[in-house]
Design a protein around this motif. Structure first.
Motif, short mmCIF file in Angstrom:
data_model
loop_
_atom_site.label_atom_id
_atom_site.label_comp_id
_atom_site.label_asym_id
_atom_site.label_seq_id
_atom_site.Cartn_x
_atom_site.Cartn_y
_atom_site.Cartn_z
N ILE A 132 0.85 -1.18 0.00
CA ILE A 132 0.00 0.00 0.00
C ILE A 132 0.89 1.24 0.00
O ILE A 132 1.74 1.39 0.87
CB ILE A 132 -0.94 -0.03 1.22
N PRO A 133 0.70 2.12 -1.02
CA PRO A 133 1.58 3.28 -1.12
C PRO A 133 1.25 4.33 -0.07
O PRO A 133 0.10 4.52 0.31
CB PRO A 133 1.30 3.82 -2.53
N LEU A 134 2.29 5.00 0.38
CA LEU A 134 2.14 6.09 1.34
C LEU A 134 2.78 7.32 0.74
O LEU A 134 3.86 7.24 0.16
CB LEU A 134 2.93 5.77 2.60
N MET A 135 2.14 8.45 0.93
CA MET A 135 2.65 9.70 0.35
C MET A 135 2.50 10.81 1.36
O MET A 135 1.49 10.88 2.05
CB MET A 135 1.78 10.09 -0.83
N PRO A 136 3.47 11.70 1.42
CA PRO A 136 3.23 12.92 2.19
C PRO A 136 2.00 13.59 1.57
O PRO A 136 1.74 13.42 0.38
CB PRO A 136 4.49 13.75 1.93
N ASP A 137 1.25 14.31 2.34
CA ASP A 137 0.00 14.86 1.84
C ASP A 137 0.24 16.17 1.09
O ASP A 137 0.59 17.17 1.68
CB ASP A 137 -0.96 15.08 3.01
N TYR A 138 0.04 16.14 -0.22
CA TYR A 138 0.22 17.34 -1.03
C TYR A 138 -1.11 18.01 -1.36
O TYR A 138 -1.16 18.98 -2.08
CB TYR A 138 0.98 17.00 -2.32
N VAL A 139 -2.21 17.42 -0.88
CA VAL A 139 -3.53 17.99 -1.16
C VAL A 139 -3.99 18.79 0.05
O VAL A 139 -4.12 18.24 1.15
CB VAL A 139 -4.55 16.86 -1.47
N VAL A 140 -4.22 20.08 -0.16
CA VAL A 140 -4.71 20.92 0.94
C VAL A 140 -6.23 20.87 0.98
O VAL A 140 -6.83 20.72 2.04
CB VAL A 140 -4.24 22.39 0.75
N ARG A 141 -6.84 20.97 -0.19
CA ARG A 141 -8.30 20.91 -0.29
C ARG A 141 -8.68 20.41 -1.67
O ARG A 141 -8.00 20.69 -2.66
CB ARG A 141 -8.91 22.29 -0.04
N PHE A 142 -9.80 19.70 -1.76
CA PHE A 142 -10.20 19.11 -3.04
C PHE A 142 -11.72 19.08 -3.06
O PHE A 142 -12.33 18.44 -2.21
CB PHE A 142 -9.60 17.70 -3.12
N ASP A 143 -12.34 19.81 -4.00
CA ASP A 143 -13.81 19.77 -4.08
C ASP A 143 -14.27 19.82 -5.53
O ASP A 143 -13.48 19.65 -6.46
CB ASP A 143 -14.43 20.90 -3.22
N GLU A 144 -15.55 20.06 -5.73
CA GLU A 144 -16.18 20.12 -7.05
C GLU A 144 -15.46 21.07 -8.01
O GLU A 144 -15.36 20.82 -9.20
CB GLU A 144 -17.61 20.64 -6.88
N LYS A 145 -14.99 22.19 -7.45
CA LYS A 145 -14.49 23.28 -8.28
C LYS A 145 -12.99 23.28 -8.50
O LYS A 145 -12.49 23.72 -9.53
CB LYS A 145 -14.87 24.62 -7.64
N GLU A 146 -12.26 22.83 -7.50
CA GLU A 146 -10.81 23.01 -7.57
C GLU A 146 -10.08 22.08 -6.62
O GLU A 146 -10.68 21.47 -5.72
CB GLU A 146 -10.44 24.46 -7.21
#
Ligand SMILES: *Cc1c(COP(=O)(O)O)cnc(C)c1O
Ligand code: SF4
Length: 364
Positions: A318-332
């Motif tokens: 199972i891959p592990l990644m530092p979190d590069y996503v701050v926010r993710f929604d419908e628009k952006e």
């Protein structure tokens, strides 16, 4: 009688008991020999000569520690390789590929080995289990990728190895054959021209080797890896994150750079497994993530391995990644780059339609 190959002579000269370690480094031979009775030791002279001092990263990987005996409650087979095994010594965990063990011997018995339960101990791999494995692969047309492992598959001599590979290559649905081996790192003389000439008849062959520390990268190791690359074999590297050996961003960055210099591509960086007798090598998961963060963006993209946890209970890698996503929604999506700065990527202006062709594969 076949002519003795140089590597078999080299292997015979390995260090297998505490005596030389006591003489050369003042180690406690009795303690080492006591551990060896449970978990065997073998250190090829070549690798032994890389030890600079007691307790260094080369020593820690190869010399038994009493801590191996203080880990009695840990599982012997945390990855459930034996439970996911339709025939002995073959693990079919993923849809299209299998792991086939063709020997339980290794040139060196790494102290942190995931298969510590079997390597160098009982011999349960025979011509018969190998033949059963090959029959299983032949009768399962979904299997397109064969991973030969062990033990170390290159412990098998060239003639027998060729028999196994040729039988696999003759199966129409087998597309690629992979070999996992630590020989380039611990006994590079195994990687002879004869071996490479044999392997390249059966392309596409891929090799994943195993280096954990920049000090393992010597002119001899380099020659071995280049010989494989020159035979057209893509060579990858699987590294295990080991406390006190390589759990350091600068050490791992140097290792990755040195691998690339000998045309070896970093593949996986494993969090150490829970295997009995090896828990003193485990690091915190945060450490693995910190190290990944210190590599990504700061060095060549393909010099960055994928950090994985081979899930206890047999869930696979199972891959592990530092979190590069701050926010993710419908628009952006708002992303953080390697330096910690934030960036925005707007979504495409179309409705999201879930792809349901295969819910098992596409299950976002
Ligand atoms: C690691 C492994 C594989 C190969 O996995 P990849 O991610 O394709 O390298 C296949 N089968 C088993 C049981 C494994 O442990
Ligand atoms: S060479 Fe691989 S299988 Fe053998 S002891 Fe080392 S890690 Fe385990």
């Amino acid at each position: 009688m076949e002519r003795m190959e140089q590597w078999t002579i080299d292997l015979r000269n390995s260090v297998t008991g505490g005596g030389p370690l006591a003489r050369d480094f003042g180690a406690d031979a009795e303690e080492i020999d006591a551990v060896c009775r449970n978990y065997p030791m073998r250190i090829p002279r070549y690798y032994y000569n890389l030890i600079a001092e007691k307790g260094d990263p080369i020593w820690m990987q190869s010399v038994p520690s009493i801590r191996e005996m203080m880990d009695e409650s840990a599982p012997e087979d945390p990855l459930h390789e034996e439970e996911d095994s339709p025939v002995p010594r073959l693990t079919h965990r993923y849809p299209d590929r299998v792991l086939l063990l063709i020997t339980d011997r290794c040139p060196m018995y790494c102290r942190f080995c995931t298969r510590k339960r079997m390597v160098g101990r009982t011999s349960t791999i025979t011509e018969k289990t190998i033949a059963m494995g090959i029959d299983y692969i032949r009768s399962h047309t979904e299997i397109r990728d064969i991973l030969l492992s062990g033990g170390d598959p290159l412990m098998v001599n060239d003639r027998k190895l060729e028999q196994i590979i040729a039988r696999l290559r003759a199966i129409p649905h087998v597309e690629i054959i992979r070999i996992g081996t630590r020989f380039p790192c611990v006994l590079p003389s195994r990687i002879s021209d004869a071996l490479c000439d044999m392997l390249k008849k059966y392309h596409p062959i891929f090799i994943n080797t195993h280096f954990n520390h920049p000090r393992e990268i010597t002119p001899q190791a380099r020659e071995a890896c280049e010989r494989l690359a020159n035979a057209g074999i893509p060579v990858g590297c699987q590294t295990v994150l080991l406390k006190g050996v390589n759990d350091d961003p600068l050490v791992l960055k140097e290792l990755m750079h040195k691998l690339l210099m000998m045309r070896v591509r970093p593949y996986y960086l494993y969090q150490a497994d829970l295997t009995r007798g090896t828990n003193h090598f485990r690091t915190r998961v945060e450490r693995g993530l910190e190290i990944m963060q210190s590599l990504r963006g700061y060095t060549t993209g393909f010099g960055v391995p994928q950090l994985v946890i081979d899930a206890p209970g047999g869930g696979g890698k199972i891959p592990l990644m530092p979190d590069y996503v701050v926010r993710f929604d419908e628009k952006e999506i708002i992303l953080r780059n390697f330096e910690g700065k934030e960036y925005r990527y707007p979504q495409a202006d179309q409705p999201y339609v879930k792809d349901t062709r295969d819910v098992e594969l596409i299950n976002f």
